[in-house]
Scaffold this motif. Sequence first.
Motif, short mmCIF file in Angstrom:
data_model
loop_
_atom_site.label_atom_id
_atom_site.label_comp_id
_atom_site.label_asym_id
_atom_site.label_seq_id
_atom_site.Cartn_x
_atom_site.Cartn_y
_atom_site.Cartn_z
N THR A 160 0.80 -1.22 0.00
CA THR A 160 0.00 0.00 0.00
C THR A 160 0.84 1.27 0.00
O THR A 160 0.29 2.36 -0.18
N ARG A 161 2.14 1.17 0.20
CA ARG A 161 2.98 2.37 0.24
C ARG A 161 3.50 2.68 -1.15
O ARG A 161 4.15 1.83 -1.78
N PRO A 162 3.24 3.88 -1.68
CA PRO A 162 3.72 4.20 -3.03
C PRO A 162 5.23 4.14 -3.16
O PRO A 162 5.76 3.88 -4.25
N ASP A 163 5.97 4.38 -2.06
CA ASP A 163 7.42 4.34 -2.14
C ASP A 163 7.95 2.90 -2.10
O ASP A 163 9.13 2.67 -2.35
N ARG A 164 7.07 1.93 -1.78
CA ARG A 164 7.47 0.52 -1.80
C ARG A 164 6.39 -0.27 -2.53
O ARG A 164 5.60 -1.00 -1.93
N PRO A 165 6.33 -0.12 -3.86
CA PRO A 165 5.22 -0.72 -4.61
C PRO A 165 5.38 -2.20 -4.90
O PRO A 165 4.53 -2.77 -5.56
N ILE A 166 6.44 -2.82 -4.43
CA ILE A 166 6.70 -4.23 -4.75
C ILE A 166 6.75 -5.03 -3.45
O ILE A 166 7.42 -4.62 -2.48
N ARG A 167 6.05 -6.14 -3.42
CA ARG A 167 6.11 -7.05 -2.27
C ARG A 167 6.34 -8.46 -2.77
O ARG A 167 5.59 -8.96 -3.62
N VAL A 168 7.37 -9.09 -2.24
CA VAL A 168 7.76 -10.45 -2.64
C VAL A 168 7.54 -11.37 -1.46
O VAL A 168 8.07 -11.13 -0.36
N VAL A 169 6.77 -12.42 -1.67
CA VAL A 169 6.56 -13.47 -0.66
C VAL A 169 7.50 -14.62 -1.02
O VAL A 169 7.42 -15.18 -2.13
N GLU A 170 8.37 -14.97 -0.10
CA GLU A 170 9.35 -16.01 -0.36
C GLU A 170 8.67 -17.34 -0.68
O GLU A 170 7.56 -17.62 -0.21
N ALA A 171 9.35 -18.14 -1.46
CA ALA A 171 8.82 -19.44 -1.85
C ALA A 171 8.57 -20.30 -0.61
O ALA A 171 9.41 -20.37 0.30
N GLY A 172 7.41 -20.96 -0.58
CA GLY A 172 7.06 -21.83 0.52
C GLY A 172 6.45 -21.14 1.71
O GLY A 172 6.10 -21.80 2.70
N ARG A 173 6.31 -19.80 1.69
CA ARG A 173 5.78 -19.07 2.84
C ARG A 173 4.44 -18.41 2.52
O ARG A 173 4.03 -17.48 3.19
N SER A 174 3.76 -18.92 1.51
CA SER A 174 2.48 -18.33 1.13
C SER A 174 1.43 -18.52 2.20
O SER A 174 0.66 -17.60 2.51
N ALA A 175 1.38 -19.73 2.81
CA ALA A 175 0.37 -19.98 3.84
C ALA A 175 0.55 -19.04 5.03
O ALA A 175 -0.43 -18.51 5.58
N GLU A 176 1.79 -18.81 5.41
CA GLU A 176 2.07 -17.88 6.52
C GLU A 176 1.64 -16.46 6.17
O GLU A 176 1.12 -15.73 7.01
N PHE A 177 1.86 -16.06 4.91
CA PHE A 177 1.49 -14.71 4.48
C PHE A 177 -0.02 -14.54 4.41
O PHE A 177 -0.58 -13.50 4.79
N LEU A 178 -0.72 -15.56 3.94
CA LEU A 178 -2.16 -15.46 3.74
C LEU A 178 -2.96 -15.62 5.03
O LEU A 178 -4.11 -15.15 5.09
N ALA A 179 -2.41 -16.29 6.02
CA ALA A 179 -3.17 -16.65 7.21
C ALA A 179 -3.92 -15.49 7.86
O ALA A 179 -5.10 -15.63 8.21
N PRO A 180 -3.33 -14.31 8.07
CA PRO A 180 -4.07 -13.24 8.75
C PRO A 180 -5.06 -12.49 7.87
O PRO A 180 -5.81 -11.65 8.39
N LEU A 181 -5.10 -12.75 6.57
CA LEU A 181 -5.97 -12.00 5.69
C LEU A 181 -7.42 -12.40 5.92
O LEU A 181 -7.73 -13.57 6.16
N THR A 182 -8.33 -11.43 5.79
CA THR A 182 -9.76 -11.70 5.99
C THR A 182 -10.29 -12.60 4.90
O THR A 182 -9.80 -12.61 3.76
N ILE A 183 -11.33 -13.36 5.25
CA ILE A 183 -11.92 -14.34 4.33
C ILE A 183 -12.53 -13.68 3.11
O ILE A 183 -12.72 -14.30 2.05
N THR A 184 -12.83 -12.38 3.19
CA THR A 184 -13.51 -11.69 2.08
C THR A 184 -12.63 -11.55 0.85
O THR A 184 -13.14 -11.27 -0.23
N VAL A 185 -11.30 -11.73 0.96
CA VAL A 185 -10.44 -11.59 -0.21
C VAL A 185 -10.68 -12.73 -1.21
O VAL A 185 -10.24 -12.64 -2.36
#
Length: 513
Positions: A160-185
């Motif tokens: 969401t920060r215009p000065d950091r427009p790129i976000r990379v999720v390391e391989a194998g860590r998708s479940a950890e990244f997605l876990a806190p996201l709301t079900i509505t996504v």
Amino acid sequence: MGEQEATAPVRSLVVWVPDWPVVAFVRESGGDPNAPIAVFEKGVVIACSAAARADGVARGQRRRDAQARCPALQVADADAVRDHREFAPIVARLEEMAPGVQVLEAGLCALRVRGPARFYGGETEAAGALLAAVAEGDLDVRAGVADGPFTAQQAARMSTRPDRPIRVVEAGRSAEFLAPLTITVLDDDSVDLFARLGVQTLGDLAAIEPERLVERFGPRGARLHGLASGADSRPVVPRTPPPELHREVSFEPPLDLADQVAFGMRVAAEEFISGLGAVDLVCTELRVILTGDRGETSNRVWLHPGTFDAAAVVDRVRWQLAESGKLTSGVARVKIEPEAVDAASHHAVSLFGSGPEQRVHHALSRVQAMLGHTGVVTPVVGGGRWLAERQVLVPWGDRPVTSSRERPWPGSLPDPLPATVFERALPLAVVDREGDMVAVDGRGELTAIPAALVSSTGSRGIRSWAGPWPVVERAWDAARARHAHRFQMVDATQTAWLLVCDGGEWSVEGRYD
């Protein structure tokens, strides 16, 4: 092991432009991108600008609620064709940098990151190169890299920060990244059911045994569990780039004469028509974009009663130059592109032609080519309270843009209508037996009984009359308000007239022949 590798998520890169429907609307209309703008579909906000969000407008709001929070809100209707048309140049620039782009929706596209990462030296470097290729002006573009397009999409939306427009999720860590996201996504119909069952986040959904979800939802349950757990095995399916159907001609130095521009467009028009024919298409709506030497533009869509040929394309360019007042300098560039196409088989000429219809079309088109766009017009009945408003002359080939006849028009004249309608109301006087002018008082009643019609050609006695019928328009606008009364009168020669008394002045609106 081989089966697991076959279904393993593929590292994907997603490029996302926030609020793309708003961006597309601003680009087409030339509006202010910093103004509060909201795009509505079926009365609900589907996208809004940053200025609108600052005033409390949000997706999912009804139109009345959004305008109550932001009275200065600019309202735009959703237009999927506009969104994809404006997004096409961005997709083309991405394909120049890295092939294999899949358009998920207007403003959002994905591609496999393996090839670009090798070429540009890493996943972050590849994402940065693609963003640099599509960045222009103040356009906000984000990118996300992760296992599978779904996780990469969430990563792009989380940057969401215009000065950091790129976000990379390391391989194998998708479940950890997605876990806190709301079900509505997930954007699925079952989201409400999950919420009622207490499943609030993707982590909660991933914790459920997949067999239970399959029992309840079938294959869709397995897919939702895979998305929530970061095991999105959907491949990126590259699109097949459409053929280049548009043509663009630049003039150096810029040209001032319409005939010079038309002559310079002859070859491009022939290539444009032959390019459509090569893919068995014909153009039924043509967009012409003229660009002046000082950067001013003239953008218009032209229609055709049949299909465009090269001569008709050149004629539209010439007519637009003649009618447009937006160009104040010489023409530097002309772009022609199909706004709407149809299969050529639908417009094939039959073995014996189409008879009188085809001959009429060719004759009127040739006359129009000689006289100009408005040289040949056809009458269309529109809506309105006054008879002159209902007569609309439309240039041959154009789609009539008139007020709807089906709308309620309080004060409009019921059938039967006068056969003769005067383009400009003819003045006359209505007098009583004493020769005094008859008028309508404040209570809507005549000041005297009409006895004669007096005009520049003489006087005629009145045998019978009916009325008045009031017509009240725009009472809220003092500058354009009108309060008049209609009458039907029959003179001594048995001719019936439709008269209007407006502010004490009489005129003839029509004649019953």
